[in-house]
Design a protein around this motif. Structure first.
Motif, PDB file in Angstrom:
ATOM      1  N   ASN A  46      30.381  -5.340 -21.737  1.00  0.00           N
ATOM      2  CA  ASN A  46      30.146  -6.783 -21.789  1.00  0.00           C
ATOM      3  C   ASN A  46      29.407  -7.174 -23.065  1.00  0.00           C
ATOM      4  O   ASN A  46      29.793  -8.119 -23.757  1.00  0.00           O
ATOM      5  CB  ASN A  46      29.358  -7.252 -20.576  1.00  0.00           C
ATOM      6  CG  ASN A  46      30.164  -7.190 -19.300  1.00  0.00           C
ATOM      7  OD1 ASN A  46      31.394  -7.173 -19.323  1.00  0.00           O
ATOM      8  ND2 ASN A  46      29.482  -7.135 -18.170  1.00  0.00           N
ATOM      9  N   TRP A  47      28.315  -6.457 -23.374  1.00  0.00           N
ATOM     10  CA  TRP A  47      27.545  -6.765 -24.581  1.00  0.00           C
ATOM     11  C   TRP A  47      28.387  -6.551 -25.834  1.00  0.00           C
ATOM     12  O   TRP A  47      28.292  -7.300 -26.800  1.00  0.00           O
ATOM     13  CB  TRP A  47      26.270  -5.929 -24.652  1.00  0.00           C
ATOM     14  CG  TRP A  47      25.198  -6.377 -23.697  1.00  0.00           C
ATOM     15  CD1 TRP A  47      24.627  -5.642 -22.697  1.00  0.00           C
ATOM     16  CD2 TRP A  47      24.546  -7.658 -23.664  1.00  0.00           C
ATOM     17  NE1 TRP A  47      23.686  -6.397 -22.038  1.00  0.00           N
ATOM     18  CE2 TRP A  47      23.612  -7.634 -22.612  1.00  0.00           C
ATOM     19  CE3 TRP A  47      24.679  -8.830 -24.407  1.00  0.00           C
ATOM     20  CZ2 TRP A  47      22.807  -8.728 -22.298  1.00  0.00           C
ATOM     21  CZ3 TRP A  47      23.881  -9.926 -24.094  1.00  0.00           C
ATOM     22  CH2 TRP A  47      22.960  -9.865 -23.054  1.00  0.00           C
ATOM     23  N   SER A  48      29.240  -5.533 -25.822  1.00  0.00           N
ATOM     24  CA  SER A  48      30.077  -5.250 -26.982  1.00  0.00           C
ATOM     25  C   SER A  48      31.046  -6.401 -27.259  1.00  0.00           C
ATOM     26  O   SER A  48      31.230  -6.817 -28.407  1.00  0.00           O
ATOM     27  CB  SER A  48      30.860  -3.954 -26.760  1.00  0.00           C
ATOM     28  OG  SER A  48      31.689  -3.687 -27.845  1.00  0.00           O
ATOM     29  N   SER A  49      31.666  -6.932 -26.232  1.00  0.00           N
ATOM     30  CA  SER A  49      32.613  -8.024 -26.443  1.00  0.00           C
ATOM     31  C   SER A  49      31.903  -9.289 -26.919  1.00  0.00           C
ATOM     32  O   SER A  49      32.411 -10.001 -27.802  1.00  0.00           O
ATOM     33  CB  SER A  49      33.417  -8.308 -25.173  1.00  0.00           C
ATOM     34  OG  SER A  49      32.574  -8.761 -24.136  1.00  0.00           O
ATOM     35  N   ILE A  50      30.724  -9.565 -26.403  1.00  0.00           N
ATOM     36  CA  ILE A  50      29.947 -10.722 -26.852  1.00  0.00           C
ATOM     37  C   ILE A  50      29.528 -10.523 -28.304  1.00  0.00           C
ATOM     38  O   ILE A  50      29.561 -11.461 -29.108  1.00  0.00           O
ATOM     39  CB  ILE A  50      28.723 -10.944 -25.942  1.00  0.00           C
ATOM     40  CG1 ILE A  50      29.182 -11.344 -24.542  1.00  0.00           C
ATOM     41  CG2 ILE A  50      27.795 -12.006 -26.520  1.00  0.00           C
ATOM     42  CD1 ILE A  50      28.083 -11.305 -23.491  1.00  0.00           C
ATOM     43  N   TRP A  51      29.149  -9.307 -28.652  1.00  0.00           N
ATOM     44  CA  TRP A  51      28.731  -8.968 -30.017  1.00  0.00           C
ATOM     45  C   TRP A  51      29.830  -9.330 -31.023  1.00  0.00           C
ATOM     46  O   TRP A  51      29.584  -9.967 -32.039  1.00  0.00           O
ATOM     47  CB  TRP A  51      28.381  -7.488 -30.045  1.00  0.00           C
ATOM     48  CG  TRP A  51      28.033  -6.866 -31.347  1.00  0.00           C
ATOM     49  CD1 TRP A  51      27.522  -7.482 -32.448  1.00  0.00           C
ATOM     50  CD2 TRP A  51      28.166  -5.497 -31.686  1.00  0.00           C
ATOM     51  NE1 TRP A  51      27.325  -6.560 -33.447  1.00  0.00           N
ATOM     52  CE2 TRP A  51      27.713  -5.335 -32.996  1.00  0.00           C
ATOM     53  CE3 TRP A  51      28.625  -4.387 -30.994  1.00  0.00           C
ATOM     54  CZ2 TRP A  51      27.705  -4.107 -33.634  1.00  0.00           C
ATOM     55  CZ3 TRP A  51      28.602  -3.170 -31.633  1.00  0.00           C
ATOM     56  CH2 TRP A  51      28.143  -3.041 -32.940  1.00  0.00           C
TER      57      TRP A  51
END
Length: 91
Positions: A46-51
């Motif tokens: 999730n954090w990777s896609s937001i990043w």
């Protein structure tokens, strides 16, 4: 000495948006790294896609004018500092 045209063409709103986008990008990167270190696959994904979503705005903005790279660096520093402060405060 005259001011270069690239400095005169700075839009303050775009500069502020680049700072905010890169600050948020670095904050999200810190959270991504924390999730990876904690071996939490869902949070890391999730954090990777937001990043990547956040970083795209800054890249698109400062490729139009190289001066925005300085604003991106300032936002990057701010995001990492604030997010590390947040992580440090957690139990």
């Amino acid at each position: 000495m005259p001011v270069p045209d690239t400095l005169l063409a700075i839009d303050p709103l775009t500069a502020a948006a680049v700072v905010i986008a890169t600050a948020a990008t670095d904050a999200v990167y810190v959270m991504f790294s924390s999730a990876v270190a904690g071996r939490n696959r869902l949070a890391a994904a999730n954090w990777s896609s937001i990043w990547y979503l956040l970083s795209s705005f800054a890249v698109i903005s400062y490729t139009q004018n190289w001066v925005y790279v300085g604003f991106a660096a300032a936002g990057s520093w701010l995001g990492a500092y604030v997010s590390m402060t947040f992580l440090r405060a957690r139990p």
